[in-house]
Design an enzyme around this catalytic site. Structure first.
Site, PDB file in Angstrom:
ATOM      1  N   GLY A 116      -2.038  -4.628  -7.671  1.00 19.04           N
ATOM      2  CA  GLY A 116      -3.087  -3.996  -8.434  1.00 19.04           C
ATOM      3  C   GLY A 116      -2.885  -4.777  -9.269  1.00 19.04           C
ATOM      4  O   GLY A 116      -2.533  -5.682  -9.744  1.00 19.04           O
ATOM      5  N   CYS A 117      -2.812  -3.582 -10.471  1.00 16.41           N
ATOM      6  CA  CYS A 117      -2.628  -3.996 -12.251  1.00 16.41           C
ATOM      7  C   CYS A 117      -1.036  -4.326 -12.135  1.00 16.41           C
ATOM      8  O   CYS A 117      -0.428  -3.207 -11.896  1.00 16.41           O
ATOM      9  CB  CYS A 117      -2.882  -3.189 -13.026  1.00 16.41           C
ATOM     10  N   PHE A 118      -0.739  -5.949 -12.107  1.00 13.47           N
ATOM     11  CA  PHE A 118       1.014  -6.169 -12.096  1.00 13.47           C
ATOM     12  C   PHE A 118       1.358  -5.010 -13.019  1.00 13.47           C
ATOM     13  O   PHE A 118       2.580  -4.907 -12.407  1.00 13.47           O
ATOM     14  CB  PHE A 118       0.820  -7.693 -12.386  1.00 13.47           C
TER      15      PHE A 118
ATOM     16  N   ALA B 275       2.411  -1.895 -11.148  1.00 12.61           N
ATOM     17  CA  ALA B 275       3.044  -2.557 -10.041  1.00 12.61           C
ATOM     18  C   ALA B 275       4.610  -2.680 -10.166  1.00 12.61           C
ATOM     19  O   ALA B 275       6.307  -2.407  -9.884  1.00 12.61           O
ATOM     20  CB  ALA B 275       2.946  -4.184  -9.012  1.00 12.61           C
TER      21      ALA B 275
END
Length: 163
Positions: free
Chosen positions: A4-6, A9
């Site tokens: 998802g949103c790096f 992560a």
């Protein structure tokens, strides 16, 4: 890994014992030199460097799964769309086998199908500098995003005390 949103992560996996460094970027697509404004076909992804003497590859994959909602086929929590889908990128047949085993265990634990794909590793394109270490460099903005997104509540609902 694509989670998802790096920013999330990176933030979540970098605290895993044995992880040496995490870079954020784009992977999985065919577009050369993607940017945040144009990364069509790519997933927001992280590149994890780890010490195999401190954490095994299967344990790293397991840790990754516990920081995402692997049942969300459309993205991750409030970040929906093709670039926010989840994936484990694998470099060879041994990594593929390990990732598929972890994925199967996760499906058993959650008693639901897992949408996270296991895909062949591809070129990892570094994201712009302002995206690297975003949560550490911008804690107020990142925490407002994370709370507003409902990420922690969703992960608790998915994982609870399981696995």
């Amino acid at each position: 890994f694509a989670g998802g949103c790096f920013w999330s992560a990176e933030h979540d996996i970098e605290h895993t014992p044995g992880v040496r460094s995490v870079d954020v970027g784009y992977a999985g697509g065919t577009l050369r030199n993607p940017t945040y404004e144009n990364h069509e076909g790519h997933l927001e992804a992280i590149r994890v460097t780890y010490d195999p003497a401190k954490i095994s590859y299967p344990a790293l994959v397991e840790a990754f799964f516990h920081h995402i909602d692997p049942t969300d086929a459309g993205g991750q929590i409030c970040d929906q769309g093709p670039s926010y889908r989840t994936a484990v990128f694998v470099a060879d047949p041994a990594e593929r086998a390990a990732a598929e085993q972890v994925k199967a265990r996760v499906a058993q634990v959650l008693k639901r199908p897992v949408a996270t794909q296991v895909r062949p590793a591809s070129t990892f394109w570094m994201a712009e500098g302002y995206h690297q270490d975003y949560a550490r460099k911008n804690p107020l903005n990142y925490n407002a995003y994370r709370i507003g997104c409902g990420r922690d509540a969703r992960l608790k609902a998915v994982w609870g005390g399981r696995g």
